[in-house]
Write a protein that holds these residues in place. Structure first.
Motif, PDB file in Angstrom:
ATOM      1  N   ILE A  72       0.857  -1.054  -0.287  1.00  0.00           N
ATOM      2  CA  ILE A  72      -0.242  -0.054   0.206  1.00  0.00           C
ATOM      3  C   ILE A  72       0.781   1.294   0.245  1.00  0.00           C
ATOM      4  CG2 ILE A  72      -1.945   1.298   1.134  1.00  0.00           C
ATOM      5  CD1 ILE A  72      -2.648  -1.211   1.868  1.00  0.00           C
ATOM      6  N   ILE A  73       1.448   1.051   0.654  1.00  0.00           N
ATOM      7  CA  ILE A  73       2.964   2.390   1.178  1.00  0.00           C
ATOM      8  C   ILE A  73       3.855   2.744  -0.595  1.00  0.00           C
ATOM      9  CG2 ILE A  73       5.034   3.194   2.186  1.00  0.00           C
ATOM     10  CD1 ILE A  73       4.596   1.974   4.284  1.00  0.00           C
ATOM     11  N   THR A  74       4.397   1.643  -1.234  1.00  0.00           N
ATOM     12  CA  THR A  74       4.830   1.761  -2.488  1.00  0.00           C
ATOM     13  C   THR A  74       3.376   2.199  -2.628  1.00  0.00           C
ATOM     14  OG1 THR A  74       5.710   0.058  -1.917  1.00  0.00           O
ATOM     15  CG2 THR A  74       6.580   0.609  -4.044  1.00  0.00           C
ATOM     16  N   ILE A  75       2.580   1.564  -3.476  1.00  0.00           N
ATOM     17  CA  ILE A  75       1.708   2.429  -4.689  1.00  0.00           C
ATOM     18  C   ILE A  75       1.363   3.708  -4.138  1.00  0.00           C
ATOM     19  CG2 ILE A  75      -0.771   1.460  -5.968  1.00  0.00           C
ATOM     20  CD1 ILE A  75      -0.046  -1.017  -5.270  1.00  0.00           C
ATOM     21  N   GLY A  76       1.081   3.867  -2.591  1.00  0.00           N
ATOM     22  CA  GLY A  76       0.146   5.389  -2.552  1.00  0.00           C
ATOM     23  C   GLY A  76       1.632   6.426  -2.948  1.00  0.00           C
ATOM     24  N   PHE A  77       2.800   5.772  -2.421  1.00  0.00           N
ATOM     25  CA  PHE A  77       3.437   6.866  -2.278  1.00  0.00           C
ATOM     26  C   PHE A  77       4.111   7.018  -3.833  1.00  0.00           C
ATOM     27  CE2 PHE A  77       8.734   8.037  -3.273  1.00  0.00           C
ATOM     28  CZ  PHE A  77       8.147   9.202  -2.240  1.00  0.00           C
ATOM     29  N   ASN A  78       3.961   6.547  -5.238  1.00  0.00           N
ATOM     30  CA  ASN A  78       3.925   6.061  -6.428  1.00  0.00           C
ATOM     31  C   ASN A  78       2.415   7.438  -6.760  1.00  0.00           C
ATOM     32  OD1 ASN A  78       6.293   5.071  -7.845  1.00  0.00           O
ATOM     33  ND2 ASN A  78       6.086   3.531  -5.811  1.00  0.00           N
ATOM     34  N   LEU A  79       2.388   6.547  -6.527  1.00  0.00           N
ATOM     35  CA  LEU A  79       0.436   7.642  -7.078  1.00  0.00           C
ATOM     36  C   LEU A  79       0.875   9.252  -6.683  1.00  0.00           C
ATOM     37  CD1 LEU A  79      -2.763   5.554  -6.476  1.00  0.00           C
ATOM     38  CD2 LEU A  79      -1.553   5.902  -8.938  1.00  0.00           C
ATOM     39  N   PHE A 109       1.690  14.804  -7.650  1.00  0.00           N
ATOM     40  CA  PHE A 109       2.574  15.904  -7.380  1.00  0.00           C
ATOM     41  C   PHE A 109       2.818  16.513  -8.759  1.00  0.00           C
ATOM     42  CE2 PHE A 109       6.760  18.361  -5.568  1.00  0.00           C
ATOM     43  CZ  PHE A 109       5.756  18.761  -4.741  1.00  0.00           C
ATOM     44  N   VAL A 110       4.173  15.863  -8.855  1.00  0.00           N
ATOM     45  CA  VAL A 110       4.958  15.516 -10.531  1.00  0.00           C
ATOM     46  C   VAL A 110       4.135  17.121 -11.353  1.00  0.00           C
ATOM     47  CG1 VAL A 110       6.680  15.694 -12.062  1.00  0.00           C
ATOM     48  CG2 VAL A 110       6.919  14.118  -9.372  1.00  0.00           C
ATOM     49  N   TYR A 111       2.936  16.338 -11.535  1.00  0.00           N
ATOM     50  CA  TYR A 111       1.671  16.729 -13.051  1.00  0.00           C
ATOM     51  C   TYR A 111       1.321  17.549 -12.587  1.00  0.00           C
ATOM     52  CZ  TYR A 111      -1.516  16.795 -15.801  1.00  0.00           C
ATOM     53  OH  TYR A 111      -2.594  16.997 -16.733  1.00  0.00           O
ATOM     54  N   ASN A 112       1.440  18.112 -11.066  1.00  0.00           N
ATOM     55  CA  ASN A 112       0.505  19.197 -10.568  1.00  0.00           C
ATOM     56  C   ASN A 112       1.500  20.966 -10.910  1.00  0.00           C
ATOM     57  OD1 ASN A 112      -2.772  19.571  -9.574  1.00  0.00           O
ATOM     58  ND2 ASN A 112      -1.773  17.263  -9.382  1.00  0.00           N
ATOM     59  N   TYR A 113       2.926  19.876 -10.088  1.00  0.00           N
ATOM     60  CA  TYR A 113       3.383  21.388  -9.667  1.00  0.00           C
ATOM     61  C   TYR A 113       3.759  21.805 -11.287  1.00  0.00           C
ATOM     62  CZ  TYR A 113       8.101  23.201  -9.254  1.00  0.00           C
ATOM     63  OH  TYR A 113       9.170  24.420  -9.471  1.00  0.00           O
ATOM     64  N   GLU A 114       4.161  20.655 -12.891  1.00  0.00           N
ATOM     65  CA  GLU A 114       4.378  21.612 -13.601  1.00  0.00           C
ATOM     66  C   GLU A 114       2.989  21.902 -14.373  1.00  0.00           C
ATOM     67  OE1 GLU A 114       5.532  17.686 -16.360  1.00  0.00           O
ATOM     68  OE2 GLU A 114       7.238  17.464 -15.655  1.00  0.00           O
ATOM     69  N   ASN A 115       2.450  21.439 -13.703  1.00  0.00           N
ATOM     70  CA  ASN A 115       0.734  22.597 -14.334  1.00  0.00           C
ATOM     71  C   ASN A 115       1.218  23.963 -13.559  1.00  0.00           C
ATOM     72  OD1 ASN A 115       0.018  20.571 -16.127  1.00  0.00           O
ATOM     73  ND2 ASN A 115      -1.855  19.536 -14.661  1.00  0.00           N
ATOM     74  N   LYS A 116       0.669  23.402 -12.550  1.00  0.00           N
ATOM     75  CA  LYS A 116       1.020  24.752 -11.507  1.00  0.00           C
ATOM     76  C   LYS A 116       2.141  26.177 -12.329  1.00  0.00           C
ATOM     77  CE  LYS A 116      -1.243  23.532  -7.549  1.00  0.00           C
ATOM     78  NZ  LYS A 116      -0.706  22.986  -6.096  1.00  0.00           N
ATOM     79  N   SER A 117       3.540  25.408 -12.572  1.00  0.00           N
ATOM     80  CA  SER A 117       4.313  25.775 -13.168  1.00  0.00           C
ATOM     81  C   SER A 117       4.290  26.805 -14.537  1.00  0.00           C
ATOM     82  CB  SER A 117       5.753  25.414 -13.176  1.00  0.00           C
ATOM     83  OG  SER A 117       6.820  25.701 -13.599  1.00  0.00           O
ATOM     84  N   VAL A 118       3.181  26.426 -15.237  1.00  0.00           N
ATOM     85  CA  VAL A 118       3.481  26.751 -16.253  1.00  0.00           C
ATOM     86  C   VAL A 118       2.384  28.113 -16.158  1.00  0.00           C
ATOM     87  CG1 VAL A 118       1.787  26.526 -18.210  1.00  0.00           C
ATOM     88  CG2 VAL A 118       3.549  25.148 -17.693  1.00  0.00           C
ATOM     89  N   GLU A 119       0.725  27.637 -15.288  1.00  0.00           N
ATOM     90  CA  GLU A 119       0.680  29.194 -15.624  1.00  0.00           C
ATOM     91  C   GLU A 119       0.824  30.662 -14.281  1.00  0.00           C
ATOM     92  OE1 GLU A 119      -3.049  29.179 -15.883  1.00  0.00           O
ATOM     93  OE2 GLU A 119      -2.696  27.333 -17.453  1.00  0.00           O
ATOM     94  N   SER A 120       1.275  29.776 -13.478  1.00  0.00           N
ATOM     95  CA  SER A 120       2.286  30.857 -12.860  1.00  0.00           C
ATOM     96  C   SER A 120       3.521  31.849 -13.940  1.00  0.00           C
ATOM     97  CB  SER A 120       3.599  30.203 -11.573  1.00  0.00           C
ATOM     98  OG  SER A 120       4.877  29.448 -12.090  1.00  0.00           O
ATOM     99  N   THR A 121       3.976  30.717 -14.754  1.00  0.00           N
ATOM    100  CA  THR A 121       4.886  31.488 -15.068  1.00  0.00           C
ATOM    101  C   THR A 121       4.071  32.410 -16.542  1.00  0.00           C
ATOM    102  OG1 THR A 121       7.023  30.061 -16.046  1.00  0.00           O
ATOM    103  CG2 THR A 121       6.475  31.744 -17.099  1.00  0.00           C
TER     104      THR A 121
END
Length: 389
Positions: free
Chosen positions: A21-28, A33-45
């Motif tokens: 559960i920890i492994t699957i949860g951590f990877n999800l 996090f990375v996907y949302n960070y990239e989207n936020k990065s574009v919007e903030s730019t």
């Protein structure tokens, strides 16, 4: 038969399901996090560009009204600087949707940096800039306009795991699965039953060690492969397997300094980097499983095993940078134990020149394999000794 029984015991335990559960949860969570960070990065730019352009307009209005020449020059300098910033940010946005232009521009940049480094005689920068230019130039020739990290696909996910993420999850899983693998036998009183079995005592510890390695490897690498396949199918990125993205660097020793050999560098494709990353993860899993089984053999309580193991990891992490400054070669080798960044190992690239030792992939892997053997043999001896007490 003994190994099969140990694996079955692990698979049926609550710790295994918690680890799963920890492994699957951590990877999800990591992917989210990375996907949302990239989207936020574009919007903030975009927002930053809009705010800066508004600031430029305000300065232009002040410039028109201003009569003092000195203040005019200051306003104009500010406008020019802000225009350069806006242009730079717009180019970033443009590159995000135009990987061909991005790679061509980056190739020109690294070629320019290589020429500067060559004139300055900077060996480290010379290697980095030359290899980066070679990688990008090869991809341009092949018409493979792919930039690692340009989008969140399977390749980016997998290679980003090498920067501490895989190491962290390996430690967590090893603690969950291996901390009680021997100590539980003492705690539950089954160690005496094991003693009556017609098998060598060394085989008992070896079966526990191998079961830990196989379970942790299956969880870490197996789940990585599943996420890798799914993300690449979603983004249609399997076709980039032959894109060059990394290198295995060669070194030579001059006096007590380590220098790169620029004409003997093997470029790596995405597929080669991924395979080498898996191999490096296996080596680290072996070393970490060896030490966790060792502490589990010493203590009759899994909590003490976990505390001792965490203490060792923390001490090595804190002292790692200090060890690099030590003049004694043997002590300096300790900085190569349990490397956080796996890519540093499989690309044979250590970010700093190391005095006195020839630090390469083989040294790091060999050192961790040696530790594995020492800790496993130590576990066997402790287990035999405890049976006699």
């Amino acid at each position: 038969m003994l190994l099969y029984a140990e694996i079955q015991k692990i698979l049926k335990s609550k710790k295994f399901f918690i680890a799963l559960i920890i492994t699957i949860g951590f990877n999800l969570f990591y992917c989210w996090f990375v996907y949302n960070y990239e989207n936020k990065s574009v919007e903030s730019t975009k927002q930053y560009i809009a705010d800066t352009e508004r600031q430029i307009k305000e300065l232009q209005q002040k410039l028109k009204k201003e009569k003092d020449d000195m203040k005019k020059r200051l306003y104009q300098e500010q406008i020019n600087e802000l225009n350069r910033i806006v242009q730079k940010e717009k180019l970033k946005m443009q590159y995000a949707s135009n990987p061909k232009k991005e790679i061509e521009e980056r190739a020109r940049y690294y070629k320019m940096r290589y020429e500067i480094s060559q004139k300055a005689g900077d060996y480290k920068e010379l290697e980095i800039n030359k290899v980066n230019y070679q990688i990008l130039n090869e991809n341009i020739k092949r018409k493979k306009y792919y930039s690692v990290g340009g989008q969140f696909d399977g390749w980016t996910y997998l290679l980003s795991q090498s920067y501490g993420i895989a190491f962290f999850i390996i430690i967590v899983l090893a603690l969950l699965i291996g901390s009680g693998i021997v100590s539980d036998e003492y705690k539950e009183g089954t160690a005496k039953i094991l003693k009556t079995m017609p098998v060598k005592r060394s085989n008992i510890i070896l079966s526990k060690f191998i079961a830990t390695v196989l379970t942790v490897s299956a969880l870490v690498i197996g789940i990585q492969i599943v996420f890798f396949i799914v993300l690449n199918l979603i983004t249609d990125s399997f076709k980039y397997y032959d894109v060059y993205c990394n290198w295995i660097s060669r070194y030579k020793v001059i006096g007590f300094k380590v220098y790169p050999v620029l004409d003997n560098v093997k470029l790596l494709t995405l597929l080669e980097s991924s395979i080498l990353q898996f191999m490096t993860e296996i080596v680290i899993i072996l070393a970490i499983s060896g030490i966790i089984v060792f502490f589990s053999s010493i203590f009759e309580n899994g909590v003490f095993t976990s505390i001792s193991f965490i203490a060792i990891i923390v001490i090595i992490s804190i002292l790692r940078q200090k060890m690099l400054m030590i003049k004694t070669p043997v002590l300096k080798l300790l900085s190569l134990i349990f490397p956080w960044e796996l890519s540093v190992v499989y690309t044979n690239y250590l970010p700093n020149e190391l005095d006195w030792i020839y630090a390469s992939t083989y040294v790091v892997i060999g050192l961790n394999l040696l530790l594995t053997i020492i800790f496993v043999l130590g576990s066997i001896e402790i287990f035999k000794h405890k049976e006699k007490v």
